[in-house]
Scaffold this motif. Structure first.
Motif, PDB file in Angstrom:
ATOM      1  N   GLY A 168       0.856  -1.043  -0.050  1.00 50.31           N
ATOM      2  CA  GLY A 168      -0.021  -0.106   0.022  1.00 50.31           C
ATOM      3  C   GLY A 168       0.820   1.383   0.181  1.00 50.31           C
ATOM      4  O   GLY A 168       0.633   2.320  -0.763  1.00 50.31           O
ATOM      5  N   ILE A 169       1.846   1.336   0.692  1.00 56.78           N
ATOM      6  CA  ILE A 169       2.786   2.531   0.774  1.00 56.78           C
ATOM      7  C   ILE A 169       3.526   2.588  -0.489  1.00 56.78           C
ATOM      8  O   ILE A 169       3.661   3.868  -0.959  1.00 56.78           O
ATOM      9  CB  ILE A 169       3.737   2.261   2.059  1.00 56.78           C
ATOM     10  CG1 ILE A 169       3.115   2.428   3.158  1.00 56.78           C
ATOM     11  CG2 ILE A 169       4.779   3.288   1.867  1.00 56.78           C
ATOM     12  CD1 ILE A 169       3.959   2.100   4.573  1.00 56.78           C
ATOM     13  N   GLY A 170       3.973   1.465  -1.123  1.00 61.23           N
ATOM     14  CA  GLY A 170       4.463   1.716  -2.308  1.00 61.23           C
ATOM     15  C   GLY A 170       3.683   2.190  -3.407  1.00 61.23           C
ATOM     16  O   GLY A 170       4.084   3.058  -4.203  1.00 61.23           O
ATOM     17  N   THR A 171       2.504   1.583  -3.459  1.00 59.71           N
ATOM     18  CA  THR A 171       1.569   2.065  -4.365  1.00 59.71           C
ATOM     19  C   THR A 171       1.137   3.596  -4.366  1.00 59.71           C
ATOM     20  O   THR A 171       0.882   4.251  -5.249  1.00 59.71           O
ATOM     21  CB  THR A 171       0.249   1.292  -4.314  1.00 59.71           C
ATOM     22  OG1 THR A 171       0.644  -0.106  -4.481  1.00 59.71           O
ATOM     23  CG2 THR A 171      -0.656   1.498  -5.678  1.00 59.71           C
ATOM     24  N   TYR A 172       0.956   3.943  -2.994  1.00 58.48           N
ATOM     25  CA  TYR A 172       0.712   5.245  -2.720  1.00 58.48           C
ATOM     26  C   TYR A 172       1.837   6.320  -3.174  1.00 58.48           C
ATOM     27  O   TYR A 172       1.528   7.393  -3.916  1.00 58.48           O
ATOM     28  CB  TYR A 172       0.393   5.443  -1.450  1.00 58.48           C
ATOM     29  CG  TYR A 172       0.262   7.109  -1.026  1.00 58.48           C
ATOM     30  CD1 TYR A 172      -1.043   7.603  -1.290  1.00 58.48           C
ATOM     31  CD2 TYR A 172       0.956   7.654  -0.332  1.00 58.48           C
ATOM     32  CE1 TYR A 172      -1.238   8.972  -0.962  1.00 58.48           C
ATOM     33  CE2 TYR A 172       0.791   8.996  -0.091  1.00 58.48           C
ATOM     34  CZ  TYR A 172      -0.362   9.386  -0.419  1.00 58.48           C
ATOM     35  OH  TYR A 172      -0.424  10.786   0.052  1.00 58.48           O
ATOM     36  N   VAL A 173       2.746   5.991  -2.864  1.00 58.78           N
ATOM     37  CA  VAL A 173       4.169   6.747  -3.230  1.00 58.78           C
ATOM     38  C   VAL A 173       4.356   6.958  -4.661  1.00 58.78           C
ATOM     39  O   VAL A 173       4.497   7.979  -5.341  1.00 58.78           O
ATOM     40  CB  VAL A 173       5.434   6.408  -2.545  1.00 58.78           C
ATOM     41  CG1 VAL A 173       6.691   6.966  -3.017  1.00 58.78           C
ATOM     42  CG2 VAL A 173       5.259   6.466  -1.199  1.00 58.78           C
ATOM     43  N   MET A 174       4.236   5.672  -5.495  1.00 55.68           N
ATOM     44  CA  MET A 174       4.343   5.720  -6.966  1.00 55.68           C
ATOM     45  C   MET A 174       3.246   6.646  -7.685  1.00 55.68           C
ATOM     46  O   MET A 174       3.302   7.284  -8.593  1.00 55.68           O
ATOM     47  CB  MET A 174       4.194   4.412  -7.389  1.00 55.68           C
ATOM     48  CG  MET A 174       5.461   3.640  -7.211  1.00 55.68           C
ATOM     49  SD  MET A 174       5.619   2.207  -8.216  1.00 55.68           S
ATOM     50  CE  MET A 174       4.206   1.080  -7.500  1.00 55.68           C
ATOM     51  N   ILE A 175       1.968   6.697  -6.979  1.00 58.02           N
ATOM     52  CA  ILE A 175       0.933   7.410  -7.560  1.00 58.02           C
ATOM     53  C   ILE A 175       0.912   8.874  -7.228  1.00 58.02           C
ATOM     54  O   ILE A 175       0.764   9.713  -7.975  1.00 58.02           O
ATOM     55  CB  ILE A 175      -0.431   6.853  -7.194  1.00 58.02           C
ATOM     56  CG1 ILE A 175      -0.554   5.338  -7.903  1.00 58.02           C
ATOM     57  CG2 ILE A 175      -1.412   7.826  -7.747  1.00 58.02           C
ATOM     58  CD1 ILE A 175      -1.804   4.657  -7.410  1.00 58.02           C
ATOM     59  N   ALA A 176       1.247   9.099  -5.990  1.00 59.31           N
ATOM     60  CA  ALA A 176       0.919  10.463  -5.254  1.00 59.31           C
ATOM     61  C   ALA A 176       2.297  11.307  -5.586  1.00 59.31           C
ATOM     62  O   ALA A 176       2.102  12.649  -5.621  1.00 59.31           O
ATOM     63  CB  ALA A 176       0.565  10.325  -3.913  1.00 59.31           C
ATOM     64  N   ALA A 177       3.379  10.789  -5.779  1.00 63.13           N
ATOM     65  CA  ALA A 177       4.808  11.530  -5.541  1.00 63.13           C
ATOM     66  C   ALA A 177       4.802  12.332  -7.174  1.00 63.13           C
ATOM     67  O   ALA A 177       4.659  11.499  -7.796  1.00 63.13           O
ATOM     68  CB  ALA A 177       5.850  10.669  -5.301  1.00 63.13           C
ATOM     69  N   GLY A 178       5.417  13.469  -7.189  1.00 64.46           N
ATOM     70  CA  GLY A 178       5.295  14.138  -8.291  1.00 64.46           C
ATOM     71  C   GLY A 178       6.977  13.993  -8.606  1.00 64.46           C
ATOM     72  O   GLY A 178       7.181  14.218  -9.726  1.00 64.46           O
ATOM     73  N   ASN A 179       7.726  13.722  -7.627  1.00 63.87           N
ATOM     74  CA  ASN A 179       9.028  13.705  -8.076  1.00 63.87           C
ATOM     75  C   ASN A 179       9.487  12.044  -8.733  1.00 63.87           C
ATOM     76  O   ASN A 179       9.079  11.208  -7.953  1.00 63.87           O
ATOM     77  CB  ASN A 179       9.854  13.989  -6.648  1.00 63.87           C
ATOM     78  CG  ASN A 179      11.509  13.961  -7.111  1.00 63.87           C
ATOM     79  OD1 ASN A 179      12.270  13.319  -7.792  1.00 63.87           O
ATOM     80  ND2 ASN A 179      12.171  15.080  -6.286  1.00 63.87           N
ATOM     81  N   LEU A 180      10.423  12.259  -9.445  1.00 62.95           N
ATOM     82  CA  LEU A 180      10.635  10.944 -10.196  1.00 62.95           C
ATOM     83  C   LEU A 180      11.391   9.977  -9.240  1.00 62.95           C
ATOM     84  O   LEU A 180      11.317   8.702  -9.049  1.00 62.95           O
ATOM     85  CB  LEU A 180      11.238  11.189 -11.767  1.00 62.95           C
ATOM     86  CG  LEU A 180      10.631  11.965 -12.611  1.00 62.95           C
ATOM     87  CD1 LEU A 180      11.375  11.751 -13.898  1.00 62.95           C
ATOM     88  CD2 LEU A 180       9.210  11.079 -12.931  1.00 62.95           C
TER      89      LEU A 180
END
Length: 118
Positions: A19-31
Motif C-alpha cells: 500500500g505504501i509503495g503504491t501510494y508513493v508511486m501514484i502520489a509523488a510528483g518527483n521521479l
C-alpha cells in the motif's frame, strides 16, 4: 479473523508495504520518489513470497529426513527478483539523471509542461 492476521504479522507487513509503495508511486510528483515507491512495493512482494513459502516445522528438502519439506523455489525466485530489482533501479536512476540533465527538473508536472511546449 483478526487473531489470524495478528498471528501472521508478515501478511500485515506485506500489505502495508504494498500500500505504501503504491501510494508513493501514484502520489509523488518527483521521479526519484517514484523509484523509491517502486522499491518499497518490490520489497512487499518479496516479503509475501518468502512468507508464503514458510512451512511450520519444515526441513531442508533432503530425502533422508522425514517430515514436511520446505521448497527452495520461492527463495531462488526472490534472489533472482532482487537482482532484477537492483538492475531496474539502476536503469531508472540513470534515466532520471539524463532527464534532469536535459530538462533541469524531476517534477512530473513540470516535465509534462515542458514536453507539451516543445
Amino acid at each position: 479473523m483478526i487473531e489470524t492476521l495478528a498471528a501472521k504479522d508478515y501478511y500485515v507487513a506485506t500489505f502495508l508495504l504494498l500500500g505504501i509503495g503504491t501510494y508513493v508511486m501514484i502520489a509523488a510528483g518527483n521521479l526519484v520518489k517514484k523509484v523509491i515507491g517502486m522499491n518499497i512495493f518490490q520489497t512487499g512482494i518479496f516479503l509475501f513470497f518468502i512468507a508464503s513459502a514458510y512451512v511450520e516445522g519444515g526441513t531442508p528438502p533432503i530425502l533422508t529426513v522425514e517430515g514436511p519439506h520446505v521448497s527452495p523455489v520461492p527463495h531462488v525466485l526472490i534472489l533472482t527478483a532482487i537482482v532484477v530489482g537492483v538492475a531496474l533501479t539502476a536503469v531508472a536512476l540513470g534515466m532520471i539523471v539524463r532527464i534532469y540533465a536535459e530538462y533541469g527538473t524531476l517534477n512530473e508536472d513540470t516535465l509534462q509542461e515542458v514536453r507539451h511546449s516543445e
